[in-house]
Write a protein that holds these residues in place. Structure first.
Motif, PDB file in Angstrom:
ATOM      1  N   VAL A   1       0.893  -1.040   0.048  1.00 44.27           N
ATOM      2  CA  VAL A   1      -0.015  -0.117  -0.082  1.00 44.27           C
ATOM      3  C   VAL A   1       0.825   1.163  -0.108  1.00 44.27           C
ATOM      4  CG1 VAL A   1      -1.591   1.241   1.480  1.00 44.27           C
ATOM      5  CG2 VAL A   1      -2.088  -1.103   1.135  1.00 44.27           C
ATOM      6  N   GLY A   2       1.894   1.083   1.004  1.00 43.86           N
ATOM      7  CA  GLY A   2       2.883   2.447   0.892  1.00 43.86           C
ATOM      8  C   GLY A   2       3.797   2.730  -0.544  1.00 43.86           C
ATOM      9  N   SER A   3       3.966   1.744  -1.078  1.00 42.33           N
ATOM     10  CA  SER A   3       4.547   1.790  -2.295  1.00 42.33           C
ATOM     11  C   SER A   3       3.467   2.387  -3.521  1.00 42.33           C
ATOM     12  CB  SER A   3       4.812   0.505  -2.922  1.00 42.33           C
ATOM     13  OG  SER A   3       6.014   0.011  -2.059  1.00 42.33           O
ATOM     14  N   PHE A   4       2.358   1.843  -3.410  1.00 43.44           N
ATOM     15  CA  PHE A   4       1.239   2.552  -4.386  1.00 43.44           C
ATOM     16  C   PHE A   4       1.244   3.922  -3.974  1.00 43.44           C
ATOM     17  CE2 PHE A   4      -3.202   3.171  -5.296  1.00 43.44           C
ATOM     18  CZ  PHE A   4      -3.345   2.845  -6.830  1.00 43.44           C
ATOM     19  N   TYR A   5       0.902   4.185  -2.776  1.00 41.54           N
ATOM     20  CA  TYR A   5       0.904   5.268  -2.134  1.00 41.54           C
ATOM     21  C   TYR A   5       2.019   6.550  -2.887  1.00 41.54           C
ATOM     22  CZ  TYR A   5       0.661   9.615   0.963  1.00 41.54           C
ATOM     23  OH  TYR A   5       0.445  10.798   1.532  1.00 41.54           O
ATOM     24  N   ASN A   6       3.069   6.105  -2.870  1.00 42.76           N
ATOM     25  CA  ASN A   6       4.261   6.978  -3.156  1.00 42.76           C
ATOM     26  C   ASN A   6       3.785   7.177  -4.862  1.00 42.76           C
ATOM     27  OD1 ASN A   6       5.238   6.947  -0.899  1.00 42.76           O
ATOM     28  ND2 ASN A   6       7.160   6.040  -1.284  1.00 42.76           N
ATOM     29  N   LEU A   7       3.716   6.151  -5.611  1.00 38.12           N
ATOM     30  CA  LEU A   7       3.174   6.337  -6.890  1.00 38.12           C
ATOM     31  C   LEU A   7       2.141   7.183  -7.300  1.00 38.12           C
ATOM     32  CD1 LEU A   7       3.893   2.456  -8.126  1.00 38.12           C
ATOM     33  CD2 LEU A   7       5.545   4.444  -8.514  1.00 38.12           C
ATOM     34  N   MET A   8       1.088   7.227  -6.534  1.00 38.88           N
ATOM     35  CA  MET A   8       0.023   7.840  -6.553  1.00 38.88           C
ATOM     36  C   MET A   8       0.397   9.582  -6.468  1.00 38.88           C
ATOM     37  SD  MET A   8      -2.084   6.076  -8.050  1.00 38.88           S
ATOM     38  CE  MET A   8      -3.627   7.426  -8.260  1.00 38.88           C
ATOM     39  N   ILE A   9       0.959   9.737  -5.473  1.00 44.18           N
ATOM     40  CA  ILE A   9       1.401  11.054  -5.412  1.00 44.18           C
ATOM     41  C   ILE A   9       1.998  11.635  -6.782  1.00 44.18           C
ATOM     42  CG2 ILE A   9       3.143  12.565  -4.343  1.00 44.18           C
ATOM     43  CD1 ILE A   9       2.142  11.449  -1.565  1.00 44.18           C
ATOM     44  N   VAL A  10       3.012  10.801  -7.173  1.00 49.19           N
ATOM     45  CA  VAL A  10       3.737  11.351  -8.491  1.00 49.19           C
ATOM     46  C   VAL A  10       2.751  11.497  -9.526  1.00 49.19           C
ATOM     47  CG1 VAL A  10       5.410  10.738 -10.190  1.00 49.19           C
ATOM     48  CG2 VAL A  10       5.922  10.534  -7.675  1.00 49.19           C
ATOM     49  N   LYS A  11       1.842  10.537  -9.757  1.00 49.00           N
ATOM     50  CA  LYS A  11       0.693  10.588 -10.672  1.00 49.00           C
ATOM     51  C   LYS A  11      -0.138  12.033 -10.750  1.00 49.00           C
ATOM     52  CE  LYS A  11       1.850   6.762 -12.797  1.00 49.00           C
ATOM     53  NZ  LYS A  11       2.271   6.784 -14.120  1.00 49.00           N
TER      54      LYS A  11
ATOM     55  N   LYS B   1       0.202  19.405 -12.949  1.00 51.60           N
ATOM     56  CA  LYS B   1       0.960  20.138 -13.631  1.00 51.60           C
ATOM     57  C   LYS B   1       0.689  20.355 -15.118  1.00 51.60           C
ATOM     58  CE  LYS B   1       5.349  19.260 -11.238  1.00 51.60           C
ATOM     59  NZ  LYS B   1       6.690  18.431 -11.323  1.00 51.60           N
ATOM     60  N   LYS B   2      -0.232  19.418 -15.694  1.00 46.19           N
ATOM     61  CA  LYS B   2      -0.744  19.399 -17.158  1.00 46.19           C
ATOM     62  C   LYS B   2      -1.852  20.484 -17.045  1.00 46.19           C
ATOM     63  CE  LYS B   2       0.373  14.517 -18.105  1.00 46.19           C
ATOM     64  NZ  LYS B   2      -0.305  13.443 -18.622  1.00 46.19           N
ATOM     65  N   ILE B   3      -2.391  20.832 -15.918  1.00 45.45           N
ATOM     66  CA  ILE B   3      -3.609  21.689 -15.720  1.00 45.45           C
ATOM     67  C   ILE B   3      -2.959  23.285 -15.742  1.00 45.45           C
ATOM     68  CG2 ILE B   3      -5.659  22.606 -14.557  1.00 45.45           C
ATOM     69  CD1 ILE B   3      -6.092  20.049 -13.501  1.00 45.45           C
ATOM     70  N   ASN B   4      -2.993  24.134 -16.915  1.00 44.28           N
ATOM     71  CA  ASN B   4      -2.494  25.237 -17.131  1.00 44.28           C
ATOM     72  C   ASN B   4      -3.327  26.292 -16.515  1.00 44.28           C
ATOM     73  OD1 ASN B   4      -0.280  24.348 -18.653  1.00 44.28           O
ATOM     74  ND2 ASN B   4      -1.608  24.118 -20.436  1.00 44.28           N
ATOM     75  N   SER B   5      -4.366  26.245 -16.233  1.00 49.02           N
ATOM     76  CA  SER B   5      -5.072  27.311 -15.668  1.00 49.02           C
ATOM     77  C   SER B   5      -5.418  26.929 -14.040  1.00 49.02           C
ATOM     78  CB  SER B   5      -6.615  27.377 -15.988  1.00 49.02           C
ATOM     79  OG  SER B   5      -7.524  28.069 -15.312  1.00 49.02           O
ATOM     80  N   ASP B   6      -5.080  28.072 -13.273  1.00 48.04           N
ATOM     81  CA  ASP B   6      -5.028  27.920 -11.851  1.00 48.04           C
ATOM     82  C   ASP B   6      -6.610  27.860 -11.338  1.00 48.04           C
ATOM     83  OD1 ASP B   6      -2.562  28.369 -11.175  1.00 48.04           O
ATOM     84  OD2 ASP B   6      -2.546  30.457 -10.915  1.00 48.04           O
ATOM     85  N   ILE B   7      -7.541  28.392 -11.969  1.00 50.35           N
ATOM     86  CA  ILE B   7      -8.921  28.471 -11.969  1.00 50.35           C
ATOM     87  C   ILE B   7      -9.588  26.893 -12.129  1.00 50.35           C
ATOM     88  CG2 ILE B   7     -11.390  28.904 -12.779  1.00 50.35           C
ATOM     89  CD1 ILE B   7     -10.208  31.553 -13.547  1.00 50.35           C
ATOM     90  N   LEU B   8      -8.887  26.468 -13.209  1.00 46.28           N
ATOM     91  CA  LEU B   8      -9.443  24.870 -13.342  1.00 46.28           C
ATOM     92  C   LEU B   8      -9.047  24.072 -12.134  1.00 46.28           C
ATOM     93  CD1 LEU B   8      -8.915  24.358 -17.250  1.00 46.28           C
ATOM     94  CD2 LEU B   8     -11.151  24.791 -15.795  1.00 46.28           C
ATOM     95  N   LYS B   9      -7.583  24.308 -11.839  1.00 48.25           N
ATOM     96  CA  LYS B   9      -6.762  23.378 -10.872  1.00 48.25           C
ATOM     97  C   LYS B   9      -7.700  23.526  -9.485  1.00 48.25           C
ATOM     98  CE  LYS B   9      -2.887  24.746  -8.666  1.00 48.25           C
ATOM     99  NZ  LYS B   9      -1.579  24.811  -8.697  1.00 48.25           N
TER     100      LYS B   9
ATOM    101  N   GLY C   1      -0.904  16.209  -4.324  1.00 46.99           N
ATOM    102  CA  GLY C   1      -0.660  16.311  -5.811  1.00 46.99           C
ATOM    103  C   GLY C   1      -0.860  17.690  -6.152  1.00 46.99           C
ATOM    104  N   SER C   2      -1.866  18.328  -5.568  1.00 45.60           N
ATOM    105  CA  SER C   2      -2.131  19.631  -6.013  1.00 45.60           C
ATOM    106  C   SER C   2      -1.160  20.814  -5.556  1.00 45.60           C
ATOM    107  CB  SER C   2      -3.458  20.026  -5.603  1.00 45.60           C
ATOM    108  OG  SER C   2      -3.416  20.392  -4.075  1.00 45.60           O
ATOM    109  N   GLY C   3      -0.455  20.365  -4.775  1.00 48.05           N
ATOM    110  CA  GLY C   3       0.737  21.364  -4.525  1.00 48.05           C
ATOM    111  C   GLY C   3       0.400  22.282  -3.210  1.00 48.05           C
ATOM    112  N   VAL C   4      -0.736  22.102  -2.616  1.00 50.98           N
ATOM    113  CA  VAL C   4      -1.216  23.168  -1.544  1.00 50.98           C
ATOM    114  C   VAL C   4      -0.363  23.030  -0.116  1.00 50.98           C
ATOM    115  CG1 VAL C   4      -3.406  23.473  -2.479  1.00 50.98           C
ATOM    116  CG2 VAL C   4      -3.125  21.732  -0.850  1.00 50.98           C
ATOM    117  N   GLN C   5      -0.427  23.754   0.791  1.00 50.62           N
ATOM    118  CA  GLN C   5       0.312  23.425   1.867  1.00 50.62           C
ATOM    119  C   GLN C   5      -0.239  22.229   2.814  1.00 50.62           C
ATOM    120  OE1 GLN C   5      -1.291  26.242   0.858  1.00 50.62           O
ATOM    121  NE2 GLN C   5      -0.355  28.242   1.338  1.00 50.62           N
ATOM    122  N   GLY C   6       0.640  21.566   3.496  1.00 52.69           N
ATOM    123  CA  GLY C   6       0.344  20.370   4.195  1.00 52.69           C
ATOM    124  C   GLY C   6       1.111  19.266   4.054  1.00 52.69           C
ATOM    125  N   GLY C   7       1.244  18.185   5.256  1.00 49.00           N
ATOM    126  CA  GLY C   7       2.193  17.280   5.034  1.00 49.00           C
ATOM    127  C   GLY C   7       1.375  15.911   4.889  1.00 49.00           C
ATOM    128  N   ILE C   8       2.085  14.919   5.237  1.00 48.01           N
ATOM    129  CA  ILE C   8       1.584  13.509   4.649  1.00 48.01           C
ATOM    130  C   ILE C   8       1.411  12.429   5.964  1.00 48.01           C
ATOM    131  CG2 ILE C   8       2.150  13.662   2.264  1.00 48.01           C
ATOM    132  CD1 ILE C   8       4.365  11.827   2.809  1.00 48.01           C
TER     133      ILE C   8
END
Length: 508
Positions: free
Chosen positions: A238-248, A254-262, A317-324
């Motif tokens: 589960v932990g390995s899958f978690y690490n992969l999902m954060i990257v995904k 990152k592919k969403i260029n609009s802050d409004i859409l993000k 993945g959104s990049g907002v402030q917060g830990g894991i």
């Protein structure tokens, strides 16, 4: 030599006294953040309690305002996004240069508002980065040299973790295992002092209690140690899958260029999940407490596990402030509870239910962060119980090696490497004395430098070896001196070369 020894003693004494100040200030910021988060929980629950037009309208308006504030804060303090732990490591290695007060303010305000909305993010990352940032500010005020400030940042980060979870020993281990990845008295002693002081501040203000109210009453008997292996395998996967999902999810945002859409995507998913499955929102402290008191069904445990797994990685993945850390502990606790629920019908395990939750918490940390000693000590301190060390050691080892076998990188190493690709975050160095750092390395088995003369070693970057400590004797080497296994070397390097030298002189 006598003069060098006296200067070294003065340096250590000064660093230790500085650590008291750093620990107190870092502890205050960590406690402030804990206090705010603890008060926000009931307000968040009241927002999602009733599904009606008024509630939805209020949440949409809040989402718009909070999105705007978080976006502005992240542009004001670009290094304040995410947990902050990779940024602290980058600061120590001279790759990043965070602005202290913008970073602190962004972490407190952005993290608190995100928690109010229901983001599944923890408090440890912000506490660590705020501790490091405040230590950097103290170092500047006291006019300490750059290399001392970096050790102060390490101490402040350790203090932030210690106060966040009332876990001073974990703060020290974190400084060694995660930030510097090597032992040094200049790392350990200041981190230890700062962590103890920060924990004292936390006890005085918030009360002398552990992070969680539940504890292991009875350790697993040797006849059931195989249970820890099962939990270790599951948490490793589960932990390995978690690490992969954060990257995904990072790639997705990152592919969403609009802050409004993000932010529309982030807030939309958060509001929908808040109404459909409120338990998955927030860091998850109260959910873990509830899990320890109530035996959930297999279906409900699976729902928590899946929702937390995907929603936490989505938020991060959104990049907002917060830990894991805290959400990850919920995922781990769910893994332990799931194994218990699947085994209890055939075996009488009722008196060991809490053991399963604790085993899961430790195992998931080991697979996600890949810091085994930190995983053992942190969870033990959080529940104020050491009756389970053998079981936890087994689950941590198994989980660690499952993740290693799957060839999934530790999450903070991955996040650090990905941040290095962002040229806008990197420091542009000019050659002057302030950009040089003094670092210590212990020569371990497997390094290419062993048994070679200094003049024979081809370092990847220019480096000046100031001293070598061997058998408790310190000397200034010359080109003919060899580096031996077990030596502690003190080096002077340009900050921009620190990462390459760090990788060259360490075995991961």
């Amino acid at each position: 030599m006598r003069n060098d020894f006296n200067n070294n003693r003065k340096l250590i004494f000064r660093m230790l006294t500085d650590s008291i100040i750093v620990g107190a200030i870092a502890g205050l910021f960590s406690v402030l953040y804990r206090f705010i988060i603890s008060r926000i929980g009931p307000y968040r629950e009241s927002l999602y309690t009733n599904f009606n037009f008024k509630s939805v309208l209020i949440l949409i308006i809040m989402a718009i305002i909070i999105s705007f504030i978080i976006n502005r804060l992240l542009k004001w303090a670009p290094l304040s996004g995410g947990s902050g732990i990779p940024q602290i490591r980058g600061e120590i290695l001279g790759k990043f240069k965070m602005d202290e007060w913008p970073t602190i303010i962004s972490k407190i305000v952005g993290g608190s508002l995100g928690n109010l909305m229901g983001f599944s993010l923890g408090r440890e990352g912000p506490s660590i980065q705020m501790g490091g940032a405040s230590a950097k500010f103290v170092g500047k005020v006291l006019k300490r040299p750059p290399d001392e400030i970096k050790y102060m940042i390490t101490a402040g980060a350790a203090a932030g973790l210690a106060a966040a979870f009332n876990a001073p020993m974990a703060g020290c281990i974190f400084a060694i295992e995660e930030l510097h990845k090597s032992y040094s008295k200049f790392v350990l002693l200041p981190a230890f002092i700062a962590s103890i002081v920060a924990n004292y501040v936390s006890f005085v203000i918030m009360g002398a209690e552990s992070s969680f109210t539940f504890a292991v009453i009875k350790s697993l008997p040797m006849s059931l140690i195989w249970v820890a292996i099962l939990v270790g395998i599951l948490t490793g996967l589960v932990g390995s899958f978690y690490n992969l999902m954060i990257v995904k999810f990072q790639d997705l945002f990152k592919k969403i260029n609009s802050d409004i859409l993000k932010y529309s995507l982030l807030m939309g998913v958060t509001i929908i999940l808040g109404f459909l499955f409120f338990e998955a929102t927030g860091g998850g402290h109260s959910l873990l407490e509830k899990m320890s008191e109530t035996r959930f069904s297999v279906n409900y445990i699976l729902a928590i596990l899946i929702a937390k797994l995907f929603y936490t990685t989505f938020c991060y993945g959104s990049g907002v402030q917060g830990g894991i850390f805290l959400p990850v502990l919920v995922i781990g606790g769910s893994c332990g509870a799931l194994v218990f629920a699947m085994l209890e019908k055939g075996i009488n395990l009722d008196q060991y239910y809490i053991n399963f939750i604790v085993l899961g918490m430790s195992g998931i940390l080991a697979s996600v962060v890949r810091s085994p000693i930190l995983s053992v000590i942190l969870v033990s301190e959080m529940i104020s119980s050491f009756e389970h060390l053998l079981g936890i050691a087994v689950v941590v080892i198994v989980s660690y090696y499952v993740a290693e076998a799957l060839k999934v990188e530790p999450i903070y190493d991955t996040l650090f490497e990905r941040q290095l690709r962002n040229k806008n975050l990197l420091v542009t160095h000019e050659r002057d004395l302030s950009n040089y750092s003094v670092l210590e390395y212990t020569i371990t088995d497997g390094l290419d430098v062993i048994n070679k003369k200094l003049k024979e070693i081809k370092f990847p970057r220019h480096i000046l070896i100031i001293s070598i400590e061997r058998d408790n004797h310190e000397f200034v080497p010359n080109a003919e001196d060899k580096i031996l296994l077990g030596d502690k070397i003190t080096v002077l390097i340009d900050a921009k070369d620190a990462l390459e030298i760090d990788e060259y002189l360490k075995i991961e």
